[in-house]
Design a protein around this motif. Structure first.
Motif, PDB file in Angstrom:
ATOM      1  N   TRP A 106       0.822  -1.206   0.000  1.00 14.95           N
ATOM      2  CA  TRP A 106       0.000   0.000   0.000  1.00 14.95           C
ATOM      3  C   TRP A 106       0.856   1.254   0.000  1.00 14.95           C
ATOM      4  O   TRP A 106       0.350   2.361  -0.218  1.00 14.95           O
ATOM      5  CB  TRP A 106      -0.906   0.027   1.244  1.00 14.95           C
ATOM      6  CG  TRP A 106      -0.167  -0.327   2.501  1.00 14.95           C
ATOM      7  CD1 TRP A 106      -0.122  -1.566   3.091  1.00 14.95           C
ATOM      8  CD2 TRP A 106       0.679   0.522   3.277  1.00 14.95           C
ATOM      9  NE1 TRP A 106       0.698  -1.522   4.198  1.00 14.95           N
ATOM     10  CE2 TRP A 106       1.202  -0.256   4.336  1.00 14.95           C
ATOM     11  CE3 TRP A 106       1.062   1.861   3.197  1.00 14.95           C
ATOM     12  CZ2 TRP A 106       2.077   0.261   5.291  1.00 14.95           C
ATOM     13  CZ3 TRP A 106       1.937   2.376   4.153  1.00 14.95           C
ATOM     14  CH2 TRP A 106       2.434   1.582   5.185  1.00 14.95           C
ATOM     15  N   CYS A 107       2.161   1.124   0.293  1.00 19.06           N
ATOM     16  CA  CYS A 107       2.914   2.334   0.643  1.00 19.06           C
ATOM     17  C   CYS A 107       3.197   3.216  -0.567  1.00 19.06           C
ATOM     18  O   CYS A 107       3.249   4.434  -0.430  1.00 19.06           O
ATOM     19  CB  CYS A 107       4.164   2.001   1.448  1.00 19.06           C
ATOM     20  SG  CYS A 107       5.657   1.689   0.531  1.00 19.06           S
ATOM     21  N   GLU A 108       3.354   2.649  -1.763  1.00 22.78           N
ATOM     22  CA  GLU A 108       3.649   3.523  -2.905  1.00 22.78           C
ATOM     23  C   GLU A 108       2.415   4.329  -3.317  1.00 22.78           C
ATOM     24  O   GLU A 108       2.517   5.501  -3.655  1.00 22.78           O
ATOM     25  CB  GLU A 108       4.191   2.713  -4.083  1.00 22.78           C
ATOM     26  CG  GLU A 108       5.562   2.096  -3.830  1.00 22.78           C
ATOM     27  CD  GLU A 108       6.641   3.115  -3.477  1.00 22.78           C
ATOM     28  OE1 GLU A 108       6.417   4.332  -3.647  1.00 22.78           O
ATOM     29  OE2 GLU A 108       7.706   2.683  -2.996  1.00 22.78           O
ATOM     30  N   GLY A 109       1.253   3.694  -3.275  1.00 22.84           N
ATOM     31  CA  GLY A 109       0.036   4.450  -3.575  1.00 22.84           C
ATOM     32  C   GLY A 109      -0.187   5.560  -2.563  1.00 22.84           C
ATOM     33  O   GLY A 109      -0.527   6.691  -2.916  1.00 22.84           O
ATOM     34  N   LEU A 110       0.032   5.253  -1.296  1.00 21.98           N
ATOM     35  CA  LEU A 110      -0.201   6.249  -0.246  1.00 21.98           C
ATOM     36  C   LEU A 110       0.806   7.392  -0.342  1.00 21.98           C
ATOM     37  O   LEU A 110       0.427   8.566  -0.236  1.00 21.98           O
ATOM     38  CB  LEU A 110      -0.126   5.583   1.135  1.00 21.98           C
ATOM     39  CG  LEU A 110      -0.384   6.509   2.322  1.00 21.98           C
ATOM     40  CD1 LEU A 110      -1.773   7.140   2.255  1.00 21.98           C
ATOM     41  CD2 LEU A 110      -0.216   5.755   3.655  1.00 21.98           C
ATOM     42  N   PHE A 164     -11.749   6.811  -9.469  1.00 24.37           N
ATOM     43  CA  PHE A 164     -10.984   5.954 -10.363  1.00 24.37           C
ATOM     44  C   PHE A 164     -11.940   5.320 -11.352  1.00 24.37           C
ATOM     45  O   PHE A 164     -12.914   4.674 -10.966  1.00 24.37           O
ATOM     46  CB  PHE A 164     -10.244   4.861  -9.588  1.00 24.37           C
ATOM     47  CG  PHE A 164      -9.399   4.023 -10.497  1.00 24.37           C
ATOM     48  CD1 PHE A 164      -8.172   4.499 -10.932  1.00 24.37           C
ATOM     49  CD2 PHE A 164      -9.855   2.808 -10.979  1.00 24.37           C
ATOM     50  CE1 PHE A 164      -7.404   3.753 -11.820  1.00 24.37           C
ATOM     51  CE2 PHE A 164      -9.097   2.068 -11.868  1.00 24.37           C
ATOM     52  CZ  PHE A 164      -7.866   2.550 -12.287  1.00 24.37           C
ATOM     53  N   ARG A 165     -11.698   5.541 -12.621  1.00 23.11           N
ATOM     54  CA  ARG A 165     -12.530   4.930 -13.653  1.00 23.11           C
ATOM     55  C   ARG A 165     -11.672   4.762 -14.893  1.00 23.11           C
ATOM     56  O   ARG A 165     -10.616   5.387 -15.018  1.00 23.11           O
ATOM     57  CB  ARG A 165     -13.766   5.792 -13.952  1.00 23.11           C
ATOM     58  CG  ARG A 165     -13.438   7.162 -14.488  1.00 23.11           C
ATOM     59  CD  ARG A 165     -14.680   8.065 -14.536  1.00 23.11           C
ATOM     60  NE  ARG A 165     -14.300   9.408 -14.965  1.00 23.11           N
ATOM     61  CZ  ARG A 165     -14.311   9.832 -16.219  1.00 23.11           C
ATOM     62  NH1 ARG A 165     -14.692   9.021 -17.197  1.00 23.11           N
ATOM     63  NH2 ARG A 165     -13.947  11.056 -16.521  1.00 23.11           N
ATOM     64  N   TRP A 203     -11.857  -1.998  -4.950  1.00 21.43           N
ATOM     65  CA  TRP A 203     -10.696  -1.452  -5.658  1.00 21.43           C
ATOM     66  C   TRP A 203      -9.466  -2.316  -5.452  1.00 21.43           C
ATOM     67  O   TRP A 203      -8.574  -2.353  -6.296  1.00 21.43           O
ATOM     68  CB  TRP A 203     -10.398  -0.024  -5.187  1.00 21.43           C
ATOM     69  CG  TRP A 203     -11.603   0.855  -5.273  1.00 21.43           C
ATOM     70  CD1 TRP A 203     -12.340   1.347  -4.239  1.00 21.43           C
ATOM     71  CD2 TRP A 203     -12.239   1.324  -6.469  1.00 21.43           C
ATOM     72  NE1 TRP A 203     -13.396   2.083  -4.707  1.00 21.43           N
ATOM     73  CE2 TRP A 203     -13.356   2.088  -6.078  1.00 21.43           C
ATOM     74  CE3 TRP A 203     -11.977   1.158  -7.833  1.00 21.43           C
ATOM     75  CZ2 TRP A 203     -14.212   2.702  -6.989  1.00 21.43           C
ATOM     76  CZ3 TRP A 203     -12.823   1.762  -8.748  1.00 21.43           C
ATOM     77  CH2 TRP A 203     -13.925   2.518  -8.322  1.00 21.43           C
ATOM     78  N   LEU A 204      -9.414  -2.983  -4.299  1.00 20.37           N
ATOM     79  CA  LEU A 204      -8.225  -3.783  -3.988  1.00 20.37           C
ATOM     80  C   LEU A 204      -8.271  -5.155  -4.651  1.00 20.37           C
ATOM     81  O   LEU A 204      -7.240  -5.692  -5.039  1.00 20.37           O
ATOM     82  CB  LEU A 204      -8.103  -3.982  -2.468  1.00 20.37           C
ATOM     83  CG  LEU A 204      -7.891  -2.722  -1.638  1.00 20.37           C
ATOM     84  CD1 LEU A 204      -7.854  -3.061  -0.148  1.00 20.37           C
ATOM     85  CD2 LEU A 204      -6.590  -2.043  -2.049  1.00 20.37           C
ATOM     86  N   LYS A 256      -3.289   3.874  -9.360  1.00 21.07           N
ATOM     87  CA  LYS A 256      -4.594   3.440  -8.872  1.00 21.07           C
ATOM     88  C   LYS A 256      -4.603   3.478  -7.345  1.00 21.07           C
ATOM     89  O   LYS A 256      -5.603   3.875  -6.727  1.00 21.07           O
ATOM     90  CB  LYS A 256      -4.890   2.024  -9.378  1.00 21.07           C
ATOM     91  CG  LYS A 256      -6.278   1.524  -9.027  1.00 21.07           C
ATOM     92  CD  LYS A 256      -6.494   0.105  -9.591  1.00 21.07           C
ATOM     93  CE  LYS A 256      -7.922  -0.365  -9.417  1.00 21.07           C
ATOM     94  NZ  LYS A 256      -8.107  -1.728  -9.982  1.00 21.07           N
ATOM     95  N   GLY A 257      -3.464   3.091  -6.734  1.00 20.35           N
ATOM     96  CA  GLY A 257      -3.367   3.154  -5.277  1.00 20.35           C
ATOM     97  C   GLY A 257      -3.638   4.565  -4.769  1.00 20.35           C
ATOM     98  O   GLY A 257      -4.391   4.767  -3.810  1.00 20.35           O
ATOM     99  N   ALA A 258      -3.033   5.564  -5.412  1.00 17.02           N
ATOM    100  CA  ALA A 258      -3.250   6.951  -4.993  1.00 17.02           C
ATOM    101  C   ALA A 258      -4.715   7.327  -5.131  1.00 17.02           C
ATOM    102  O   ALA A 258      -5.290   7.997  -4.263  1.00 17.02           O
ATOM    103  CB  ALA A 258      -2.368   7.891  -5.826  1.00 17.02           C
ATOM    104  N   MET A 259      -5.361   6.880  -6.212  1.00 20.33           N
ATOM    105  CA  MET A 259      -6.769   7.231  -6.419  1.00 20.33           C
ATOM    106  C   MET A 259      -7.679   6.582  -5.375  1.00 20.33           C
ATOM    107  O   MET A 259      -8.722   7.131  -5.018  1.00 20.33           O
ATOM    108  CB  MET A 259      -7.221   6.846  -7.835  1.00 20.33           C
ATOM    109  CG  MET A 259      -6.710   7.754  -8.936  1.00 20.33           C
ATOM    110  SD  MET A 259      -7.159   9.507  -8.745  1.00 20.33           S
ATOM    111  CE  MET A 259      -8.935   9.455  -9.041  1.00 20.33           C
ATOM    112  N   VAL A 260      -7.303   5.410  -4.879  1.00 23.68           N
ATOM    113  CA  VAL A 260      -8.113   4.791  -3.817  1.00 23.68           C
ATOM    114  C   VAL A 260      -8.078   5.681  -2.569  1.00 23.68           C
ATOM    115  O   VAL A 260      -9.117   5.945  -1.945  1.00 23.68           O
ATOM    116  CB  VAL A 260      -7.609   3.367  -3.510  1.00 23.68           C
ATOM    117  CG1 VAL A 260      -8.278   2.816  -2.245  1.00 23.68           C
ATOM    118  CG2 VAL A 260      -7.886   2.448  -4.701  1.00 23.68           C
TER     119      VAL A 260
END
Ligand code: ZN
Length: 688
Positions: free
Chosen positions: A312-316, A516-517, A432-433, A375-379
């Motif tokens: 999760w850390c790169e998206g966050l 996210f779409r 999303w996950l 996508k991680g950031a968008m979540v």
């Protein structure tokens, strides 16, 4: 291991990664470890001693050490003990009754590390540039995964490191710097960690060292003399971002933060320091892009490791650094960044390369980056807009309080966001996950009707089964002002009705890229990334190609299309052309194969011109990516004016992924742009 990161050499705004190797959870408890190494650059070697205190009652012990190490001696309380060393594992049985703090185990060893360091690495996604460990006269890098010291299975409760090297060669590692001195031809430093995390990495070089203090945090710079003048800029920025993130997440978890220069172009975020290549440090934008990204990793990825499966850390961190800093500058910059994440996903993730975010571990290609980072950031964006800033940041602070110096999982985030908002967010986040892709929304059956006092606009939002559930913003542009409405979408069809007092003009779905779409083809501009993401690319060598076939193939390889077929124009038949994305080296003789050029771009016999500026040979390169009208395909033109220009500029093109029109001349980029995309299925015009 958590994610590593890298940057290409010159021209990209890349995000870095948490670069720490994680120790496992099994094995006996380690109360304390002391490591002492002497670096011998002329022979690429080190001589080391490590003393380790295990918990009372420990029997069998295993330590990881590089396969080629030579072990001089293993003692317990000063007496030699039998051991075996095979396959990089040093094993022994501690004598019963010993092994507590007063009966420590000591290992003395030697090893050499000399991974070749390329002077001009090719662009790519290998985070380490192939260098895990090297001790050289220019500098030393000993990565946590290289086994440069005996690594116990569990991270010790306390840890210290002493480094000795030839005079002037300053070492830097995790933790607080207890001392630093040069005497008798040797430079020594001593480091201590109150809360060790992961496996130690060590750097050394002929650094100029500067120190500063921010409350309890020491801020240090370790820069080569050529870049020492940049120290104050980085120290100022470090203070600014440590303060910002401390206010948002809670106390900074380590004793110091250091900016450290590497002698090859990595971008690593380690616990308590960031290691950037000199060529990266000199790029003016790094101090406000990649640098805060690495600082944010101090909390997310380093202070709190990635646990429970799924990184999760790169998206966050992409969300909290790369994105949030833009949003704080202006809402427009934030919106453009979000839109770019959606464009990247649509351009770079063909269905065959997609996987659930939950399965992201580290980036290995453009698609995994668009998933794990984008996508991680968008979540996190969707969670934040759903529960609001107070609940969002309260949850992040709670995770820091509960999980610092340990690890956290996606489930820990679900629980924390649910607690802080009072809503069970697991179902929302899980879609999303655990699923690939995202919703492809279409507006349908949109109609307006006159009503007393205004107009009523009705219609449906369609998506494919089984559908995603989310809050979807709609904006109705109308005379006298826009009306914004949020629609709770779920299932294949969700109906809506919006009232406006003014005459309705256009209805837009998610106009600010807040969810996210999967963008519809009409919303996606043709860019360098479209070429990277193509699953049906054919390279075409025309008679006008001045690059030479080898340079053309190098271009394709740098765009992750090294496997694409390359034909001569005469070998390309029409029906074949119609089913593929095409990239031409040189303008095709049959100009109908190439879509119309953008306004202001003209090709001429011996060069090209853009917006009235002519670029005559031999220097200069034009690169265009264009949509083939009505087909969903793209066609690109690669037009270098000489082989030398091709060689010089080919490695740069990949770093301009979000652009569709590039000009290089005089050794630098002279122009970049993208032909604007349309609205696709995300907009409906209600009145002419
Ligand atoms: Zn990162």
């Amino acid at each position: 291991m958590t994610t590593f990161s890298l940057w290409g050499l010159l021209v990209l705004v890349a995000v870095g990664g948490a670069g720490a190797a994680q120790a496992g959870d099994g094995g006996p408890v380690v109360l304390q470890q002391e490591v002492s190494v002497t670096l011998i650059p002329e022979s690429h070697a080190l001589a080391g001693t490590s003393t380790i205190s295990f918990a009372a009652g420990t029997g069998r012990v295993e330590l990881g050490l590089c396969v080629a190490a030579r072990i001089d001696e293993v003692t317990v309380a000063g007496r030699g003990v039998p051991f075996s060393f095979a396959g990089g594992i040093l094993s022994l049985e501690l004598p019963p009754g010993g092994a507590a703090a007063d009966h420590p185990l000591t290992v003395s060893y030697r090893a050499s590390f000399n991974d070749p360091v390329a002077s001009s690495p090719a662009a790519g996604e290998d985070p380490s540039y192939g260098v895990n460990a090297a001790i050289t006269g220019r500098g030393t890098f000993l990565g946590g995964g290289s086994g440069w010291y005996p690594v116990p299975q569990q991270t010790p409760k306390r840890r210290s490191l002493r480094v000795a090297a030839p005079a002037g060669m300053e070492g830097v590692s995790f933790g607080r710097r207890v001392s630093r001195e040069t005497a008798g031809g040797v430079t020594r430093s001593h480091w201590e960690e109150a809360h060790p995390v992961s496996v130690l990495s060590l750097c050394a070089g002929p650094y100029q060292v500067e120190d500063r203090r921010l409350g309890a945090i020491e801020i240090q710079s370790y820069l080569y003399p050529e870049n020492a003048a940049l120290a104050s800029r980085y120290l100022d920025a470090a203070a600014k971002y440590l303060k910002l993130y401390g206010d948002l997440f809670g106390p900074y978890p380590f004793e110091k933060f250091a900016i450290v220069e590497n002698f090859f172009p990595t971008g690593y975020g380690f616990p308590s320091f960031t290691l950037l290549g000199g060529s990266v440090i000199r790029l003016p934008f790094i101090v406000d892009t990649s640098f805060p990204h690495e600082i944010a990793h101090s909390w997310w990825g380093n202070g709190i490791g990635v646990g429970g499966g799924g990184n999760w850390c790169e998206g966050l961190v992409t969300y909290l650094a790369d994105y949030l800093l833009k949003e704080r500058r202006s809402p427009e910059e934030g919106r453009e960044y979000r839109r770019q994440l959606l464009v990247d996903f649509a351009s770079l993730v063909p269905p065959g390369a997609d996987f659930p975010l939950r399965r992201f571990e580290s980036r290995s290609d453009p698609a995994s980056r668009a998933i794990g980072y984008g996508k991680g950031a968008m979540v996190f964006q969707m969670v934040r807009s759903r529960i609001g800033d107070p609940a969002f940041f309260a949850a992040l602070r709670e995770i820091c309080r509960r999980h610092m110096y340990g690890s956290a999982s996606w489930e820990d985030f679900e629980r924390a966001f649910s607690r802080s908002s009072g809503e069970d967010l697991a179902p929302f986040m899980d879609q999303w996950l655990q699923r690939t892709g995202g919703p492809r929304f279409r507006l349908a059956e949109v109609a307006s009707r006159r009503e007393p006092g205004g107009w009523s606009v009705t219609g449906s939002v369609l998506q494919d089964a089984p559908g995603f559930s989310l809050e979807l913003p709609l904006r109705l542009e109308a005379a006298g002002g826009a009306v914004t409405s949020t629609l709770s979408v779920s299932g294949e069809r969700t109906s809506f009705s919006i009232f406006s007092s003014g005459a309705p003009g256009r209805l837009l779905l998610d106009p600010d890229a807040e969810v996210f779409r999967i963008l519809s083809p009409g919303e996606i501009p043709a860019t360098v990334n479209s070429i990277k993401g193509s699953t049906r690319l054919v390279g075409v060598l025309t008679e006008g190609c001045r690059a030479g076939e080898a340079n053309f193939r190098d271009l394709l390889a740098s765009l992750t299309q090294g496997g694409a077929r390359v034909l001569r124009e005469a070998e390309l038949d029409r029906s074949q052309a119609g089913g593929h994305d095409l990239i031409f080296c040189g303008a095709p003789r049959d100009r109908s194969l190439l879509p119309p050029l953008p306004d202001g771009v003209e090709l001429s016999g011996s060069g090209f011109s853009v917006q009235g500026v002519t670029y005559p040979d031999p220097d200069g390169l034009l690169f265009l990516v264009l949509k083939v009208p009505g087909s969903g395909r793209v066609a690109a033109l690669f037009q270098p004016l000489s082989e030398a220009a091709a060689r010089q500029y080919v490695p740069k093109i990949t770093h301009y992924g979000k652009y569709g029109q590039l000009v290089f001349a005089g050794g630098v980029n002279r122009g970049k742009g993208t032909v604007a995309s349309g609205e696709g299925a995300a907009a409906v015009r209600l009145q002419p």
